[in-house]
Design an enzyme around this catalytic site. Sequence first.
Site, PDB file in Angstrom:
ATOM      1  N   ARG A 238       0.718  -1.096  -0.017  1.00  0.00           N
ATOM      2  CA  ARG A 238      -0.246   0.151  -0.045  1.00  0.00           C
ATOM      3  C   ARG A 238       0.800   0.975  -0.161  1.00  0.00           C
ATOM      4  O   ARG A 238       1.849   1.366   0.768  1.00  0.00           O
ATOM      5  CB  ARG A 238      -0.847  -0.054   1.158  1.00  0.00           C
ATOM      6  CG  ARG A 238      -2.246  -0.844   1.380  1.00  0.00           C
ATOM      7  CD  ARG A 238      -3.024  -0.645   0.113  1.00  0.00           C
ATOM      8  NE  ARG A 238      -4.051  -1.489   0.083  1.00  0.00           N
ATOM      9  CZ  ARG A 238      -4.368  -2.613  -0.834  1.00  0.00           C
ATOM     10  NH1 ARG A 238      -3.372  -2.836  -1.607  1.00  0.00           N
ATOM     11  NH2 ARG A 238      -5.324  -3.289  -0.829  1.00  0.00           N
ATOM     12  N   GLU A 267      -4.185   6.907  -5.977  1.00  0.00           N
ATOM     13  CA  GLU A 267      -4.444   6.167  -7.185  1.00  0.00           C
ATOM     14  C   GLU A 267      -5.468   6.343  -7.848  1.00  0.00           C
ATOM     15  O   GLU A 267      -6.536   6.717  -7.144  1.00  0.00           O
ATOM     16  CB  GLU A 267      -4.164   4.712  -6.939  1.00  0.00           C
ATOM     17  CG  GLU A 267      -2.754   4.180  -6.019  1.00  0.00           C
ATOM     18  CD  GLU A 267      -3.073   2.628  -5.675  1.00  0.00           C
ATOM     19  OE1 GLU A 267      -3.839   2.163  -5.883  1.00  0.00           O
ATOM     20  OE2 GLU A 267      -2.003   2.294  -5.192  1.00  0.00           O
ATOM     21  N   HIS A 286      -0.976  -0.382  -9.722  1.00  0.00           N
ATOM     22  CA  HIS A 286      -1.508  -1.221  -8.811  1.00  0.00           C
ATOM     23  C   HIS A 286      -2.024  -2.500  -9.476  1.00  0.00           C
ATOM     24  O   HIS A 286      -3.208  -2.819  -9.616  1.00  0.00           O
ATOM     25  CB  HIS A 286      -2.742  -0.721  -7.984  1.00  0.00           C
ATOM     26  CG  HIS A 286      -3.138  -1.154  -6.643  1.00  0.00           C
ATOM     27  ND1 HIS A 286      -3.453  -0.687  -5.621  1.00  0.00           N
ATOM     28  CD2 HIS A 286      -3.042  -2.586  -6.517  1.00  0.00           C
ATOM     29  CE1 HIS A 286      -3.686  -1.524  -4.685  1.00  0.00           C
ATOM     30  NE2 HIS A 286      -3.502  -2.754  -5.324  1.00  0.00           N
TER      31      HIS A 286
HETATM   32  C1  DGY Z   1      -5.580  -6.394  -3.018  1.00  0.00           C
HETATM   33  O1  DGY Z   1      -6.245  -7.263  -3.214  1.00  0.00           O
HETATM   34  O2  DGY Z   1      -5.695  -5.763  -1.753  1.00  0.00           O
HETATM   35  C2  DGY Z   1      -4.816  -5.903  -4.067  1.00  0.00           C
HETATM   36  O3  DGY Z   1      -3.983  -4.827  -3.548  1.00  0.00           O
HETATM   37  C3  DGY Z   1      -5.611  -5.550  -5.068  1.00  0.00           C
HETATM   38  O4  DGY Z   1      -4.650  -5.959  -6.200  1.00  0.00           O
END
Ligand code: DGY
Length: 325
Positions: A238, A267, A286
Amino acid sequence: MDRKKVLVYRGLPAQELERVRAEHDVIEADPRQEAQEQAFFEALPFVHGLIGSGYRIDDSLLARAPLLKVISTISVGIDHFALDAMKKRGVTLCHTPGVLTEAVADLTFALILGTSRRVLELGRYVQQGRWRRSITAAQYGWDVHGKTLGILGYGRIGKAVARRAALGFGMPVLYYTRSAVDSGLPEGKACPASLNDVLAQSDFLVVMLPLTEATRGMIGPAQLAMMKPEAILINAARGPVVQEDALLDALDHGRLRAAGLDVFDTEPLPADSPLRDHPSVLALPHAGSATHETRAAMAHMAVDNLLCVLRGDTPPAAYPLDKAD
Ligand code: DGY
């Protein structure tokens, strides 16, 4: 069976949507799309289930959905939910752990290889027709095999990254985690270490921590200063775990070699973000879990979760709201 109302707030594959429709009445509305925002908010007072991803669900939104029983997120991360409010209102939160582990670990390795072997830059060099003689030392990358890999956060994905590193690339692995966990690897291949030791000894530092109040901004100027100047930082967890300004400052002043980033504070990455075309940054949108197979598995699991809760059964992956910090 008692049909309930389900609000789908991010597109589901057709066959998954059909599974929901077979048991419940479906409203599709993505609040991020201007044309659908009103429909989303108008549906909230009547829905029993929400399924989707990536949209901030806070207490004020929950207050508009008094019948809500379950939110099924098509993600493993649950940082965009107000966990206390969900607990208070008795709403079950389900997520998709496990099915995306290997895909995210693969992409993390793509960032490791991409940054150290300068894949994007060299690929562009060929694409732009500039490859007219052998490349020179100015374009060489750096070895990956045999280098020390540090991992912050040693859950499923951290362990999958460690496996690739230790068994595939002969990399000694150090990992930092708050609670003692088994390395999941043969003796001596991956060792637990303090945060400071992981920072100081890693050639590649992989951030694989969930975003919580404890991890927000955890990697800032002081932590970056402990890293080797030739180290490469990879964040596929993150964005806000790493302070972006501090990271940019370290890259600009040669206190870090490069960064491979799949996640950001904001994002999609804003047009004016200096990370977009920074020469030492490999930035991805992402995309950690974004393969056809994995996204299909995530959607399937999210629908299983939703249907189970609405039937009154135990879902495959309810997030333990009691343990949320
Ligand atoms: C999640 O599943 O939390 C991922 O970051 C999405 O790709």
